[in-house]
Design an enzyme around this catalytic site. Structure first.
Site, PDB file in Angstrom:
ATOM      1  N   ASP A 122       0.806  -1.219   0.000  1.00  0.00           N
ATOM      2  CA  ASP A 122       0.000   0.000   0.000  1.00  0.00           C
ATOM      3  C   ASP A 122       0.839   1.269   0.000  1.00  0.00           C
ATOM      4  O   ASP A 122       0.354   2.337  -0.365  1.00  0.00           O
ATOM      5  CB  ASP A 122      -0.919   0.024   1.224  1.00  0.00           C
ATOM      6  CG  ASP A 122      -1.988  -1.051   1.169  1.00  0.00           C
ATOM      7  OD1 ASP A 122      -2.361  -1.442   0.050  1.00  0.00           O
ATOM      8  OD2 ASP A 122      -2.440  -1.506   2.238  1.00  0.00           O
ATOM      9  N   ARG A 182      -7.642  10.770  10.693  1.00  0.00           N
ATOM     10  CA  ARG A 182      -7.170   9.477  11.206  1.00  0.00           C
ATOM     11  C   ARG A 182      -5.990   9.618  12.169  1.00  0.00           C
ATOM     12  O   ARG A 182      -4.890   9.189  11.901  1.00  0.00           O
ATOM     13  CB  ARG A 182      -6.798   8.535  10.065  1.00  0.00           C
ATOM     14  CG  ARG A 182      -7.960   8.178   9.169  1.00  0.00           C
ATOM     15  CD  ARG A 182      -7.609   7.065   8.211  1.00  0.00           C
ATOM     16  NE  ARG A 182      -8.772   6.640   7.426  1.00  0.00           N
ATOM     17  CZ  ARG A 182      -8.801   5.600   6.610  1.00  0.00           C
ATOM     18  NH1 ARG A 182      -7.708   4.866   6.469  1.00  0.00           N
ATOM     19  NH2 ARG A 182      -9.888   5.296   5.947  1.00  0.00           N
ATOM     20  N   ASP A 205      -0.261   1.782  10.023  1.00  0.00           N
ATOM     21  CA  ASP A 205      -1.494   0.996   9.944  1.00  0.00           C
ATOM     22  C   ASP A 205      -1.294  -0.306  10.695  1.00  0.00           C
ATOM     23  O   ASP A 205      -0.282  -0.994  10.503  1.00  0.00           O
ATOM     24  CB  ASP A 205      -1.846   0.685   8.485  1.00  0.00           C
ATOM     25  CG  ASP A 205      -2.480   1.881   7.763  1.00  0.00           C
ATOM     26  OD1 ASP A 205      -2.517   2.972   8.352  1.00  0.00           O
ATOM     27  OD2 ASP A 205      -2.914   1.705   6.616  1.00  0.00           O
ATOM     28  N   ASP A 239       0.146   5.851   1.560  1.00  0.00           N
ATOM     29  CA  ASP A 239      -1.072   5.412   2.240  1.00  0.00           C
ATOM     30  C   ASP A 239      -1.038   5.909   3.682  1.00  0.00           C
ATOM     31  O   ASP A 239      -0.997   7.105   3.909  1.00  0.00           O
ATOM     32  CB  ASP A 239      -1.215   3.895   2.141  1.00  0.00           C
ATOM     33  CG  ASP A 239      -2.600   3.411   2.541  1.00  0.00           C
ATOM     34  OD1 ASP A 239      -3.566   4.169   2.357  1.00  0.00           O
ATOM     35  OD2 ASP A 239      -2.722   2.294   3.030  1.00  0.00           O
TER      36      ASP A 239
END
Length: 480
Positions: free
Chosen positions: A217, A297, A245, A241
């Site tokens: 990603d 986020r 994560d 990205d």
């Protein structure tokens, strides 16, 4: 169809790490703490103890107290004047859910002498890639300033520490860091930026095994089915990205003392609303500085228990903390500074969920300071009982945030990640390391930059027309 997708994902993970056996897949299952509120309580106890020591010594022994900040992680190792010769003490300094991450403690020191990354299957001894795939614990250090331009994902084996203290170390390029089905990793004092997708080739994950990787990603740090991880004092920005994560049953994670900037989707915690193993995800986010040109986020949570404590949020463009899938979010002692946009003052966002469904979610704000009109929408029933232990030691007032986060990011150098050019040595002398980098180092490679932000403002102001590039940007924003 959804169930078949999950089965294929699990099968792929097992096939890729077949020599390691199915025990690797189960690493995350016993890693969930049975009493997350007790962990939050312990974090506050350590913060309180560190700040109290600082205040007492400041009155009586000013010269000895100069190293103390009240930040329990930093005070644990920085007050040792001989810390360069006691580097592995760092492994005892983590707090929160990632406190059991031992990294390479007890292992040999490995010195990265070669910044190249030309062969992802047969890396040369002396390179970083050669170190991180080894089976034994290693404490990996850098003797000088270094830019490591990755050709493919840097896939770690368990029990590794990246210790960038004393040097200015940048990791950039293809895929960046991947932690997949492993445990016990510490990443400390590293710049991570301008990471872009890579793959469709073979990459080695251990001395015994390499396998075919599909396209990544472009995350700065990708965590997949792993536990006991600690990311501390890193500076992250400008990736394709996410910056960090964590998905697919990862747990036991502390993300602390980092500086985040210039990015859209900063941090994702949880694979999907329906992936039930992520209900056991537990993450501590402490003493970080969420800086300029961040959009959303910080983090975005699906399921799990997320403790956000004593961080400094200096503006966002859409929202700071978001979630879906009924995560528990425990926000304590943070400072939230809202942007000037009157339509983006809310700290929180329930993503694609009606109010009737999220009213019972356990989202709490305790001791937070709201600046420039910021507000936190809390929710949950019987919250007082559920959070009793977490509140039994109050989080330090957010007016201490400036002290607790003043050293966030890589220590001793500028916080921001430039385009791969610097002239700072470990003791102030310059190494004059440069890297032209080409197109992959342009700011446009991350979907954060100013076009997306300005398009979002246009939409909120009810413009009847929207440029084509804004339509594309908003569509990309909605993709999960």
């Amino acid at each position: 169809m959804l169930q078949k997708t999950y089965i294929l994902l699990i099968f792929y993970g097992l096939a890729y790490f077949l020599p390691l056996g199915t025990s690797m897949l189960n690493l995350t299952l016993p890693g969930t703490h049975p009493d997350p509120e007790a962990v939050a309580h312990e974090v506050h106890r350590k913060i309180n103890a560190s700040i109290t020591r600082r205040e007492m010594l400041a009155l009586s022994q000013k010269d000895e107290s100069s190293c103390l900040t009240g930040n329990p992680i930093d005070d644990c190792w920085k007050c040792d004047p001989d810390w360069p010769n006691n580097r592995q003490r760092l492994a005892d300094c983590a707090i929160g859910f990632g406190q059991y991450a031992k990294g390479g403690k007890g292992g040999e020191f490995y010195i990265v002498t070669d910044s190249s990354d030309n062969d992802a299957v047969n890396p040369k001894p002396g390179t970083l890639r050669y170190a991180v795939i080894q089976n034994e614990p290693l404490w990996i250090v850098f003797p000088s300033n270094m830019m490591i331009k990755l050709s493919q994902e840097l896939i770690f084996n368990s029990y590794k520490t990246l210790d960038g203290r004393g040097a200015d170390v940048h990791i950039v390029g293809g895929g960046c860091i991947t932690l997949q089905f492993i445990s016990n990793v510490i990443i400390h004092n590293i710049h991570i930026h301008h990471c872009h997708p890579s793959g469709n080739t073979n990459v080695r994950s251990s001395p015994e095994h390499y396998g075919y990787r599909t396209e990544s990603d472009g995350d700065g740090i990708s965590i997949f089915g792993s536990k006991d991880l600690w990311i501390d004092h890193c500076t992250l920005s400008r990736c394709k990205d996410g910056l960090i994560d964590a998905v697919m049953g990862s747990t036991g994670i502390t993300i602390s003392n980092n500086f985040f900037s210039h990015h859209n989707e900063v941090m994702l915690l949880g694979h999907s609303d329906h992936y039930t193993p992520d209900s056991g995800m537990q993450v501590t986010i402490a003493f970080n500085h969420f800086g300029e040109e961040l959009v959303q986020r910080m983090p975005r949570c699906r399921r799990g228990y997320i403790h956000v404590v004593n961080n400094d949020f200096t503006r966002w463009e859409m929202y700071a903390i978001g979630g879906s899938g009924e995560p528990t979010i425990n926000s304590q002692g943070n400072r939230y500074m809202a942007p000037t946009n009157p339509f983006a003052k809310e700290v929180t966002k329930r993503v694609d969920t009606e109010e009737g469904m999220w009213k019972g979610w356990n989202w709490r704000s305790e001791g937070d300071i709201m600046v420039n009109g910021a507000f936190f929408v809390a929710s949950g029933e019987e919250v007082e009982v559920k959070y009793e232990k977490a509140y039994s030691v109050e989080p330090k007032s957010a007016d201490r945030i400036s002290i607790l986060t003043m050293s966030a990011g890589v220590l001793g150098v500028a916080r921001d990640n430039n385009l791969g050019m610097w002239s700072r040595g470990p003791n102030g002398e310059g190494d004059d390391i440069t890297d032209s980098g080409g197109l992959e180092y342009s700011d446009e490679m991350s979907l954060s930059a100013r076009n997306t932000i300005s398009c979002y403002s246009i939409t909120l102001n009810n413009s009847r027309t929207m440029p084509l590039q804004c339509v594309v940007a908003m569509l990309l924003f909605s993709l999960e």
